[in-house]
Write a protein that holds these residues in place. Structure first.
Motif, PDB file in Angstrom:
ATOM      1  N   LEU A 338       0.834  -1.207   0.000  1.00  0.00           N
ATOM      2  CA  LEU A 338       0.000   0.000   0.000  1.00  0.00           C
ATOM      3  C   LEU A 338       0.868   1.255   0.000  1.00  0.00           C
ATOM      4  O   LEU A 338       0.611   2.207  -0.752  1.00  0.00           O
ATOM      5  N   VAL A 339       1.921   1.250   0.838  1.00  0.00           N
ATOM      6  CA  VAL A 339       2.806   2.416   0.888  1.00  0.00           C
ATOM      7  C   VAL A 339       3.417   2.650  -0.498  1.00  0.00           C
ATOM      8  O   VAL A 339       3.469   3.785  -0.987  1.00  0.00           O
ATOM      9  N   SER A 340       3.831   1.563  -1.155  1.00  0.00           N
ATOM     10  CA  SER A 340       4.436   1.722  -2.502  1.00  0.00           C
ATOM     11  C   SER A 340       3.424   2.332  -3.457  1.00  0.00           C
ATOM     12  O   SER A 340       3.762   3.217  -4.254  1.00  0.00           O
ATOM     13  N   GLU A 341       2.182   1.851  -3.375  1.00  0.00           N
ATOM     14  CA  GLU A 341       1.177   2.398  -4.289  1.00  0.00           C
ATOM     15  C   GLU A 341       1.006   3.913  -4.064  1.00  0.00           C
ATOM     16  O   GLU A 341       0.973   4.695  -5.009  1.00  0.00           O
ATOM     17  N   ILE A 342       0.965   4.291  -2.788  1.00  0.00           N
ATOM     18  CA  ILE A 342       0.713   5.713  -2.476  1.00  0.00           C
ATOM     19  C   ILE A 342       1.933   6.573  -2.831  1.00  0.00           C
ATOM     20  O   ILE A 342       1.808   7.603  -3.505  1.00  0.00           O
ATOM     21  N   THR A 343       3.108   6.130  -2.425  1.00  0.00           N
ATOM     22  CA  THR A 343       4.281   6.988  -2.639  1.00  0.00           C
ATOM     23  C   THR A 343       4.665   7.050  -4.119  1.00  0.00           C
ATOM     24  O   THR A 343       5.277   8.016  -4.557  1.00  0.00           O
ATOM     25  N   SER A 344       4.290   6.024  -4.889  1.00  0.00           N
ATOM     26  CA  SER A 344       4.627   6.158  -6.319  1.00  0.00           C
ATOM     27  C   SER A 344       3.540   6.909  -7.102  1.00  0.00           C
ATOM     28  O   SER A 344       3.779   7.380  -8.195  1.00  0.00           O
ATOM     29  N   ALA A 345       2.361   7.066  -6.494  1.00  0.00           N
ATOM     30  CA  ALA A 345       1.293   7.796  -7.203  1.00  0.00           C
ATOM     31  C   ALA A 345       1.449   9.314  -7.055  1.00  0.00           C
ATOM     32  O   ALA A 345       0.975  10.069  -7.902  1.00  0.00           O
ATOM     33  N   PHE A 346       2.098   9.753  -5.975  1.00  0.00           N
ATOM     34  CA  PHE A 346       2.159  11.197  -5.722  1.00  0.00           C
ATOM     35  C   PHE A 346       3.612  11.652  -5.557  1.00  0.00           C
ATOM     36  O   PHE A 346       4.406  10.962  -4.910  1.00  0.00           O
ATOM     37  N   THR A 347       3.882  12.826  -6.125  1.00  0.00           N
ATOM     38  CA  THR A 347       5.222  13.380  -5.887  1.00  0.00           C
ATOM     39  C   THR A 347       5.161  14.522  -4.881  1.00  0.00           C
ATOM     40  O   THR A 347       6.180  15.014  -4.420  1.00  0.00           O
ATOM     41  N   SER A 348       3.958  14.967  -4.560  1.00  0.00           N
ATOM     42  CA  SER A 348       3.845  15.948  -3.476  1.00  0.00           C
ATOM     43  C   SER A 348       2.538  15.728  -2.731  1.00  0.00           C
ATOM     44  O   SER A 348       1.560  15.196  -3.291  1.00  0.00           O
ATOM     45  N   TYR A 349       2.535  16.163  -1.472  1.00  0.00           N
ATOM     46  CA  TYR A 349       1.365  16.007  -0.586  1.00  0.00           C
ATOM     47  C   TYR A 349       0.143  16.690  -1.203  1.00  0.00           C
ATOM     48  O   TYR A 349      -0.981  16.175  -1.138  1.00  0.00           O
ATOM     49  N   SER A 350       0.366  17.844  -1.837  1.00  0.00           N
ATOM     50  CA  SER A 350      -0.769  18.631  -2.336  1.00  0.00           C
ATOM     51  C   SER A 350      -1.484  17.954  -3.515  1.00  0.00           C
ATOM     52  O   SER A 350      -2.589  18.347  -3.877  1.00  0.00           O
ATOM     53  N   GLN A 351      -0.854  16.934  -4.088  1.00  0.00           N
ATOM     54  CA  GLN A 351      -1.525  16.225  -5.200  1.00  0.00           C
ATOM     55  C   GLN A 351      -2.644  15.309  -4.704  1.00  0.00           C
ATOM     56  O   GLN A 351      -3.441  14.812  -5.487  1.00  0.00           O
ATOM     57  N   ILE A 352      -2.671  15.086  -3.384  1.00  0.00           N
ATOM     58  CA  ILE A 352      -3.653  14.114  -2.865  1.00  0.00           C
ATOM     59  C   ILE A 352      -5.036  14.774  -2.741  1.00  0.00           C
ATOM     60  O   ILE A 352      -5.245  15.646  -1.897  1.00  0.00           O
ATOM     61  N   THR A 353      -5.929  14.363  -3.608  1.00  0.00           N
ATOM     62  CA  THR A 353      -7.310  14.873  -3.577  1.00  0.00           C
ATOM     63  C   THR A 353      -8.254  13.670  -3.687  1.00  0.00           C
ATOM     64  O   THR A 353      -7.809  12.547  -3.951  1.00  0.00           O
ATOM     65  N   SER A 354      -9.544  13.933  -3.557  1.00  0.00           N
ATOM     66  CA  SER A 354     -10.485  12.808  -3.649  1.00  0.00           C
ATOM     67  C   SER A 354     -10.402  12.170  -5.034  1.00  0.00           C
ATOM     68  O   SER A 354     -10.545  10.954  -5.166  1.00  0.00           O
ATOM     69  N   ILE A 355     -10.153  12.990  -6.061  1.00  0.00           N
ATOM     70  CA  ILE A 355     -10.109  12.427  -7.425  1.00  0.00           C
ATOM     71  C   ILE A 355      -8.856  11.574  -7.617  1.00  0.00           C
ATOM     72  O   ILE A 355      -8.928  10.447  -8.117  1.00  0.00           O
ATOM     73  N   THR A 356      -7.713  12.069  -7.172  1.00  0.00           N
ATOM     74  CA  THR A 356      -6.479  11.288  -7.378  1.00  0.00           C
ATOM     75  C   THR A 356      -6.458  10.047  -6.469  1.00  0.00           C
ATOM     76  O   THR A 356      -6.030   8.968  -6.887  1.00  0.00           O
ATOM     77  N   ALA A 357      -6.958  10.209  -5.248  1.00  0.00           N
ATOM     78  CA  ALA A 357      -6.935   9.074  -4.306  1.00  0.00           C
ATOM     79  C   ALA A 357      -7.877   7.958  -4.762  1.00  0.00           C
ATOM     80  O   ALA A 357      -7.668   6.792  -4.440  1.00  0.00           O
ATOM     81  N   ARG A 358      -8.915   8.335  -5.499  1.00  0.00           N
ATOM     82  CA  ARG A 358      -9.892   7.337  -5.952  1.00  0.00           C
ATOM     83  C   ARG A 358      -9.273   6.350  -6.951  1.00  0.00           C
ATOM     84  O   ARG A 358      -9.770   5.250  -7.144  1.00  0.00           O
ATOM     85  N   LYS A 359      -8.157   6.770  -7.583  1.00  0.00           N
ATOM     86  CA  LYS A 359      -7.558   5.907  -8.613  1.00  0.00           C
ATOM     87  C   LYS A 359      -6.749   4.754  -8.028  1.00  0.00           C
ATOM     88  O   LYS A 359      -6.346   3.844  -8.751  1.00  0.00           O
ATOM     89  N   LEU A 360      -6.466   4.798  -6.730  1.00  0.00           N
ATOM     90  CA  LEU A 360      -5.577   3.777  -6.148  1.00  0.00           C
ATOM     91  C   LEU A 360      -6.350   2.487  -5.854  1.00  0.00           C
ATOM     92  O   LEU A 360      -7.175   2.438  -4.936  1.00  0.00           O
TER      93      LEU A 360
END
Ligand code: HEM
Length: 504
Positions: A338-360
């Motif tokens: 799970l950590v790998s999925e999250i850390t490779s999906a985002f390069t900054s904290y501010s990219q985390i939104t409901s739309i981007t998080a829904r893709k994981l």
């Protein structure tokens, strides 16, 4: 004192009926007749009741005493599971009550596919202390639909997008605060902090005002009142099974629990009154109701609905997050994936939104899995049969039925390796064929499906992404056994979950 007073007034009513019989004689008759009545009922329940041929323990069929004992034991979900293991997919758990654990029973009871509706049972009925109806309690499908319509606007996809900044703001504060309090060697109790965060979000969405629990790092007094009121509610289910106890209700619920429940209800009334009279323009759960349905709902009903929304929307989400943290930290491979999925999906904290998080996808599977192994509402949701078939059995009208969510989620007929925390089972291709996924319905289904489901999923995804993007988590109590240490009184009472955070 209250017991003897109520008991005396009950006796006075009986005396009105049999005026010429002295009270002492009535007591003697009652003492003699009660065992006779209990024995007659026991014989009827075992040998003549329409449910007599359903499997289950004899002590459960005999009277409601055994069921009430199990209900108050804190091990209710576990006992239901054990009964299903022994007797199969349908079990008679009380004289007039059946428990199911199959996926078909979920659909038959709750989705009411092509047959009459199974109405909510007396379990939900308003009680003396809190006499108003609300969305959760209303058993009349028409009235329920009317109440649900008033509030459903606040849970639409559009409203959810409008609410996201409020949710995000509360989560950001949470991430900052746990970093301040949780990096020392003693870490922090994540159960408490998840409660702070989820209550703050719901407070903000319901009243336009957070509880500020996260900011202050301590439990707002209303949060503890709410949690206590859930405990008090578990006594009410016992009381309804013994109608003569109704005379004694205020005294059977422990005085302290009843008093705290009263304070909770009053505080909610005050908050709702303030909200009704405020000219705050920010949209919240009440905006649509107050703008469009004000003449159709009384202040008391409004308050009753809001107090339910606060409980429904906070404790359940916090429970999911707590369970999820425990199971992740107990399963290092899952945690790492799970950590790998999250850390490779985002390069900054501010990219985390409901739309981007829904893709994981893996994150979605982890959430589905924790809701299976640790459903926040672990009991069966009781309904009255209208005289319909459930799971192939005809169930006479008036019998109380439910699907036990915990038992359904842990039955090997529904899920392979049911005790293993295995998010992969929710991903296409990996082991899809081995499970009956529909047997896990943590949000229920049909016309009474959880109204806040999408909001809950949005909160869960955002919190988990932001937390694991920012911190590595370490479980400090190696002896903690989540299942063993979580008693259930309607909802789970969670143990401490001490976790130390390490900044990534
Ligand atoms: C993981 C989190 C959640 C879970 C597992 C959950 C679960 C459930 C379940 C099982 C029910 C059915 C109760 C019954 O029939 O007796 C329900 C109903 C409901 N929930 Fe949730 N819930 C969650 C979060 C939320 C949130 C965030 C809200 C929003 C404030 C919410 C609002 C409601 C409402 C309004 C109902 C009543 C729906 C109706 O009867 O029409 N829930 N929830």
């Amino acid at each position: 004192m209250a017991v003897s007073h109520d008991f005396r007034s009950a006796l006075v009513q009986v005396q009105d009926i049999v005026k010429d019989v002295p009270a002492w004689k009535l007591c003697v008759y009652a003492t003699l007749l009660f065992p006779l009545y209990a024995i007659t009922m026991g014989i009827y329940n075992i040998f003549f009741h329409p449910l007599r041929n359903f499997p289950g323990p004899k002590k459960a069929a005999l009277s409601n005493i055994w069921y009430s004992y199990v209900w108050l034991s804190g091990r209710y979900p576990h006992t239901m599971h054990a009964l299903h293991e022994k007797y199969g997919s349908v079990v008679r758990v009380a004289p007039n009550q059946l428990s199911f654990n199959s996926s078909t029973s979920w659909k038959d009871i709750y989705a009411s596919r092509g047959h009459q509706i199974f109405r909510k049972s007396g379990f939900y009925a308003p009680d003396k202390q809190d006499p108003e109806t609300n969305m959760l309690r209303e058993s009349d499908p028409i009235k329920h639909g009317q109440i649900r319509k008033m509030f459903s606007h606040a849970f639409s996809a559009k409203s959810l997008m409008e609410q996201e900044p409020i949710v995000q703001e509360n989560i950001d504060l949470f991430i900052e605060q746990i970093g301040k309090h949780g990096t020392g060697k003693d870490g922090l109790d994540m159960v408490k902090w998840y409660n702070y965060c989820s209550f703050d979000i719901i407070g903000d969405l319901a009243f336009g005002e957070s509880f500020n629990a996260t900011k202050e790092g301590k439990t707002h007094f209303w949060i503890s009142l709410i949690l206590d009121s859930i405990y008090a509610a578990s006594f009410i289910d016992v009381i309804r099974r013994f109608p003569w106890l109704n005379k004694l209700i205020p005294s059977i619920v422990p005085a302290d629990a009843a008093e705290r429940r009263e304070r909770h209800l009053n505080y909610c009334r005050d908050k709702v009154n303030l909200r009704i009279n405020s000219d705050n323009k920010r949209k919240d759960f009440l905006t649509n109701v107050l703008d469009n349905y004000r003449d159709q709902i009384s202040d008391e009903e409004l308050s009753s609905n809001v107090q339910f929304l606060i409980v429904a929307g906070s404790e359940t989400t916090a429970t999911t997050l707590s369970g999820l943290t425990y199971y992740l930290l107990r399963n290092p491979h899952t945690y790492q994936r799970l950590v790998s999925e999250i850390t490779s999906a985002f390069t900054s904290y501010s990219q985390i939104t409901s739309i981007t998080a829904r893709k994981l996808q893996y994150l979605g599977a982890v959430i589905d899995e924790v809701l299976r192994v640790y459903p926040p509402v672990p009991i069966g949701l009781p309904r009255y049969s209208p005289g319909e078939t459930v799971d192939g059995y005809f169930i006479p009208k008036g019998v109380e039925v439910s699907t036990s969510s915990w038992a359904a989620g842990h039955d090997p007929k529904n899920f392979h390796e049911p005790w293993t925390f295995k998010p992969e089972r929710w991903l296409d291709g990996e082991c899809k064929e081995k499970d009956i996924r529909e047997a896990s319905q943590p949000f229920s289904l049909g016309p009474r499906v959880c109204l806040g489901r999408n909001l809950a999923i949005m909160e869960l995804r955002l919190i988990i992404c932001k937390m694991l993007y920012t911190y590595h988590m370490e479980l400090l109590d190696s002896k903690l056994d989540w299942e063993r240490d979580s008693p259930a009184y309607v909802l789970w009472v969670k143990p401490d979950l001490r976790v130390r955070l390490h900044k990534r």
